[in-house]
Design a protein around this motif. Structure first.
Motif, mmCIF file in Angstrom:
data_model
loop_
_atom_site.group_PDB
_atom_site.id
_atom_site.type_symbol
_atom_site.label_atom_id
_atom_site.label_comp_id
_atom_site.label_asym_id
_atom_site.label_seq_id
_atom_site.Cartn_x
_atom_site.Cartn_y
_atom_site.Cartn_z
ATOM 1 N N ASP A 3 0.728 -1.214 -0.161
ATOM 2 C CA ASP A 3 0.099 -0.092 0.108
ATOM 3 C C ASP A 3 0.972 1.386 -0.200
ATOM 4 O O ASP A 3 0.359 2.482 0.266
ATOM 5 N N LYS A 4 2.146 1.293 -0.249
ATOM 6 C CA LYS A 4 3.155 2.034 -0.257
ATOM 7 C C LYS A 4 3.459 2.864 1.133
ATOM 8 O O LYS A 4 4.113 4.124 1.046
ATOM 9 N N THR A 5 2.914 2.587 2.068
ATOM 10 C CA THR A 5 3.370 2.959 3.447
ATOM 11 C C THR A 5 4.768 2.201 3.775
ATOM 12 O O THR A 5 5.196 1.302 3.070
ATOM 13 N N LEU A 6 5.425 2.932 4.608
ATOM 14 C CA LEU A 6 6.796 2.338 5.001
ATOM 15 C C LEU A 6 6.999 2.200 6.509
ATOM 16 O O LEU A 6 6.411 2.748 7.344
ATOM 17 N N LEU A 7 7.819 0.974 6.746
ATOM 18 C CA LEU A 7 7.986 0.691 8.109
ATOM 19 C C LEU A 7 9.541 0.689 8.370
ATOM 20 O O LEU A 7 10.195 0.101 7.527
ATOM 21 N N PHE A 8 9.975 1.535 9.006
ATOM 22 C CA PHE A 8 11.512 1.770 9.504
ATOM 23 C C PHE A 8 11.643 1.082 10.845
ATOM 24 O O PHE A 8 10.843 1.357 11.954
ATOM 25 N N VAL A 9 12.711 0.275 10.790
ATOM 26 C CA VAL A 9 12.846 -0.712 11.996
ATOM 27 C C VAL A 9 14.239 -0.388 12.518
ATOM 28 O O VAL A 9 15.489 -0.302 11.755
ATOM 29 N N ARG A 10 14.437 -0.133 13.834
ATOM 30 C CA ARG A 10 15.555 -0.055 14.503
ATOM 31 C C ARG A 10 15.280 -1.069 15.928
ATOM 32 O O ARG A 10 14.460 -0.534 16.715
ATOM 33 N N ASP A 11 16.396 -1.702 15.983
ATOM 34 C CA ASP A 11 15.945 -2.620 17.012
ATOM 35 C C ASP A 11 17.605 -3.228 17.560
ATOM 36 O O ASP A 11 18.148 -3.886 16.765
ATOM 37 N N TYR A 12 18.163 -2.474 18.811
ATOM 38 C CA TYR A 12 19.133 -2.839 19.059
ATOM 39 C C TYR A 12 19.359 -3.650 20.612
ATOM 40 O O TYR A 12 18.713 -3.451 21.171
ATOM 41 N N LEU A 13 20.012 -4.643 20.636
ATOM 42 C CA LEU A 13 20.470 -5.412 21.747
ATOM 43 C C LEU A 13 21.742 -5.229 22.171
ATOM 44 O O LEU A 13 22.808 -5.470 21.185
ATOM 45 N N PHE A 14 22.011 -4.577 23.398
ATOM 46 C CA PHE A 14 23.371 -4.382 23.879
ATOM 47 C C PHE A 14 23.879 -5.083 24.556
ATOM 48 O O PHE A 14 23.378 -6.224 25.169
ATOM 49 N N SER A 15 25.312 -5.446 24.676
ATOM 50 C CA SER A 15 26.121 -6.603 25.156
ATOM 51 C C SER A 15 25.787 -6.782 26.571
ATOM 52 O O SER A 15 25.994 -8.010 27.214
ATOM 53 N N GLU A 16 25.126 -5.794 27.426
ATOM 54 C CA GLU A 16 24.844 -5.820 28.903
ATOM 55 C C GLU A 16 23.499 -6.524 29.014
ATOM 56 O O GLU A 16 22.987 -6.465 30.194
ATOM 57 N N GLY A 17 22.788 -6.430 27.976
ATOM 58 C CA GLY A 17 21.394 -7.032 27.922
ATOM 59 C C GLY A 17 20.364 -6.102 27.796
ATOM 60 O O GLY A 17 19.009 -6.508 27.553
ATOM 61 N N SER A 18 20.612 -4.832 27.788
ATOM 62 C CA SER A 18 19.513 -3.635 27.540
ATOM 63 C C SER A 18 19.193 -3.571 25.951
ATOM 64 O O SER A 18 19.957 -4.348 25.094
ATOM 65 N N ARG A 19 17.976 -3.228 25.632
ATOM 66 C CA ARG A 19 17.509 -3.226 24.490
ATOM 67 C C ARG A 19 16.862 -1.757 24.087
ATOM 68 O O ARG A 19 16.158 -1.115 24.810
ATOM 69 N N LYS A 20 17.163 -1.281 22.857
ATOM 70 C CA LYS A 20 16.732 -0.101 22.300
ATOM 71 C C LYS A 20 15.885 -0.428 20.911
ATOM 72 O O LYS A 20 16.544 -0.873 19.974
ATOM 73 N N TYR A 21 14.552 0.262 20.799
ATOM 74 C CA TYR A 21 13.848 0.142 19.610
ATOM 75 C C TYR A 21 13.249 1.234 19.294
ATOM 76 O O TYR A 21 12.811 1.803 19.920
ATOM 77 N N SER A 22 12.576 0.955 17.951
ATOM 78 C CA SER A 22 11.643 1.851 17.500
ATOM 79 C C SER A 22 11.350 1.409 15.857
ATOM 80 O O SER A 22 12.061 0.982 15.290
ATOM 81 N N HIS A 24 8.671 2.713 13.310
ATOM 82 C CA HIS A 24 8.196 3.702 12.793
ATOM 83 C C HIS A 24 7.323 3.564 11.356
ATOM 84 O O HIS A 24 7.960 3.154 10.368
ATOM 85 N N TRP A 25 5.972 3.547 11.505
ATOM 86 C CA TRP A 25 5.154 2.997 10.416
ATOM 87 C C TRP A 25 4.755 4.503 9.794
ATOM 88 O O TRP A 25 4.121 5.353 10.648
ATOM 89 N N GLN A 26 4.876 4.723 8.494
ATOM 90 C CA GLN A 26 4.102 5.995 8.064
ATOM 91 C C GLN A 26 3.686 5.964 6.682
ATOM 92 O O GLN A 26 3.841 4.878 5.955
ATOM 93 N N ASP A 27 2.708 6.916 6.402
ATOM 94 C CA ASP A 27 2.145 6.668 5.037
ATOM 95 C C ASP A 27 3.003 7.229 3.944
ATOM 96 O O ASP A 27 4.350 7.522 4.128
ATOM 97 N N VAL A 28 2.563 7.155 2.853
ATOM 98 C CA VAL A 28 3.134 7.703 1.512
ATOM 99 C C VAL A 28 3.539 9.137 1.664
ATOM 100 O O VAL A 28 4.568 9.448 0.945
ATOM 101 N N HIS A 29 2.897 9.895 2.366
ATOM 102 C CA HIS A 29 3.452 11.334 2.278
ATOM 103 C C HIS A 29 4.463 11.722 3.331
ATOM 104 O O HIS A 29 4.706 12.618 3.735
ATOM 105 N N GLY A 30 4.881 10.531 4.245
ATOM 106 C CA GLY A 30 5.888 10.780 5.316
ATOM 107 C C GLY A 30 5.316 10.957 6.480
ATOM 108 O O GLY A 30 6.042 11.237 7.605
ATOM 109 N N ASN A 31 3.914 11.021 6.585
ATOM 110 C CA ASN A 31 3.341 11.180 8.182
ATOM 111 C C ASN A 31 3.405 9.814 8.723
ATOM 112 O O ASN A 31 2.959 8.847 8.446
ATOM 113 N N CYS A 32 3.514 10.104 9.924
ATOM 114 C CA CYS A 32 3.348 9.083 11.209
ATOM 115 C C CYS A 32 1.915 8.508 11.289
ATOM 116 O O CYS A 32 1.262 9.183 11.623
#
Length: 80
Positions: A3-22, A24-32
């Motif tokens: 449908d031309k939407t986009l999903l941007f994925v960031r998912d980090y697992l750090f060596s000490e066990g913590s995790r940071k993620y995002s 982000h799903w947006q429409d064709v015009h770049g709106n969240c």
């Protein structure tokens, strides 16, 4: 996505066990459409640090910790 939407994925697992993620799903015009993340900047949310931005950046909602598989299932459900 088909449908031309986009999903941007960031998912980090750090060596000490913590995790940071995002996810982000947006429409064709770049709106969240929806973004799930665990950045520790919305301390007033009862599920802190887990939250989601619904539409506009300032529309914050509670969220459980997210995984890519869960995000993809959610998006697929919205597009059927």
């Amino acid at each position: 996505m088909r449908d031309k939407t986009l999903l941007f994925v960031r998912d980090y697992l750090f060596s000490e066990g913590s995790r940071k993620y995002s996810f982000h799903w947006q429409d064709v015009h770049g709106n969240c459409i929806l973004r799930w993340d665990n950045a520790p900047h919305h301390q007033g949310v009862s599920t802190f640090p887990y939250h989601r931005h619904f539409g506009k950046e300032e529309h914050i909602q509670e969220s459980q910790p997210m995984r890519l598989e869960t995000v993809l299932e959610y998006i697929q459900g919205q597009r059927e």
